[in-house]
Design a protein around this motif. Structure first.
Motif, PDB file in Angstrom:
ATOM      1  N   LEU A 102     -14.825  20.871  39.776  1.00 14.98           N
ATOM      2  CA  LEU A 102     -14.815  22.227  39.700  1.00 14.98           C
ATOM      3  C   LEU A 102     -15.253  22.877  41.172  1.00 14.98           C
ATOM      4  CD1 LEU A 102     -17.860  23.678  39.007  1.00 14.98           C
ATOM      5  CD2 LEU A 102     -17.512  22.302  37.227  1.00 14.98           C
ATOM      6  N   PRO A 121     -12.180  25.224  37.259  1.00 17.28           N
ATOM      7  CA  PRO A 121     -11.959  23.929  37.061  1.00 17.28           C
ATOM      8  C   PRO A 121     -11.035  23.368  37.869  1.00 17.28           C
ATOM      9  CG  PRO A 121     -11.293  24.982  35.298  1.00 17.28           C
ATOM     10  CD  PRO A 121     -11.666  26.055  36.250  1.00 17.28           C
ATOM     11  N   ILE A 160     -17.769  24.720  31.597  1.00 14.49           N
ATOM     12  CA  ILE A 160     -16.288  24.314  31.801  1.00 14.49           C
ATOM     13  C   ILE A 160     -16.197  22.919  30.947  1.00 14.49           C
ATOM     14  CG2 ILE A 160     -14.679  23.386  33.367  1.00 14.49           C
ATOM     15  CD1 ILE A 160     -15.516  25.289  35.301  1.00 14.49           C
ATOM     16  N   TRP A 175     -13.538  19.713  29.744  1.00 17.24           N
ATOM     17  CA  TRP A 175     -12.494  19.014  29.800  1.00 17.24           C
ATOM     18  C   TRP A 175     -12.349  18.123  28.587  1.00 17.24           C
ATOM     19  CZ3 TRP A 175     -15.099  19.913  34.247  1.00 17.24           C
ATOM     20  CH2 TRP A 175     -14.585  20.335  35.422  1.00 17.24           C
ATOM     21  N   SER A 224     -12.819  27.364  29.557  1.00 21.27           N
ATOM     22  CA  SER A 224     -13.934  28.141  30.501  1.00 21.27           C
ATOM     23  C   SER A 224     -14.512  28.951  29.628  1.00 21.27           C
ATOM     24  CB  SER A 224     -13.499  28.412  31.877  1.00 21.27           C
ATOM     25  OG  SER A 224     -13.045  27.661  32.563  1.00 21.27           O
TER      26      SER A 224
END
Ligand SMILES: [Cu+2]
Length: 198
Positions: A124, A70, A103, A105, A80
């Motif tokens: 990513l 990412p 992944i 955020w 991750s």
């Protein structure tokens, strides 16, 4: 005259409004890639959850998407998820048995949340090693403001084909195409890392 115009206008809206809204879902900027090449996935976040700001975005990678990394985002933390692969693959002569499959955020504080009135992109990168065909990135968008929470599970996949028409929460589509036929002379060596060492 006027009623005819109104009818035409309604027909116009019926055709274009769903399409316009589709652009505001979480979608990939570049929706086609050749199988086997490095792909930069730019996920476009067009809105929050019913007005609430976005505080986390989780992306489930399609199987065959290798070595995902990412791009960090100021004010957001990264997570991750690594899982064991059903089919290991080779990288630099090394057997890869587990890889990043998801992944996430997450905004570190409310002030970093992405407002519904704002637009942002999450990035990513990885190798699109899946065979030609449709690959889907399932994205879950989480929102929060004070004690109000919401979510948009962009995880729906059509039962056949690639049209997401009629789906309320379509996953983000990536069309993987067969590598373009290149003249023998221009063809890179079979091992993409043959020419360098690291
Ligand atoms: Cu939308």
């Amino acid at each position: 005259m006027q009623s005819s115009f109104t009818l035409k206008f309604i027909a116009f809206c019926a055709v274009f409004l769903p399409a316009t809204h589709a652009f505001s879902h979480v979608t990939l900027e570049q929706q086609q890639v050749e199988s086997g090449v490095t792909y930069k996935a730019v996920l476009r976040v067009g809105h929050g959850c019913e007005g609430l700001p976005t505080t986390a975005v989780r992306v489930q990678l399609p199987s065959g998407f290798q070595g995902a990394k990412p791009m960090p985002k100021t004010g957001w933390m990264l997570l991750s998820k690594v899982e064991k692969l059903a089919t290991p693959y080779d990288n630099h002569g090394k057997q890869i048995t587990e890889d990043v499959t998801e992944i996430t955020w997450t905004a570190k504080a409310p002030e970093f949340a992405l407002k519904d009135s704002e637009y942002d992109e999450l990035i990513l990168r990885g190798r699109a090693a899946m065979p030609a065909g449709a690959a889907w990135f399932k994205v879950t968008q989480l929102c929060q403001e004070g004690n109000k929470t919401g979510s948009n599970p962009w995880t729906e996949i059509p039962t056949s084909g690639t049209s997401t028409r009629g789906l309320k929460y379509p996953a983000a589509l990536l069309n993987v195409i067969a590598p373009a036929a290149t003249p023998a002379a221009a063809k890179p060596a079979a091992d993409p890392h043959a020419g360098h060492k690291h």
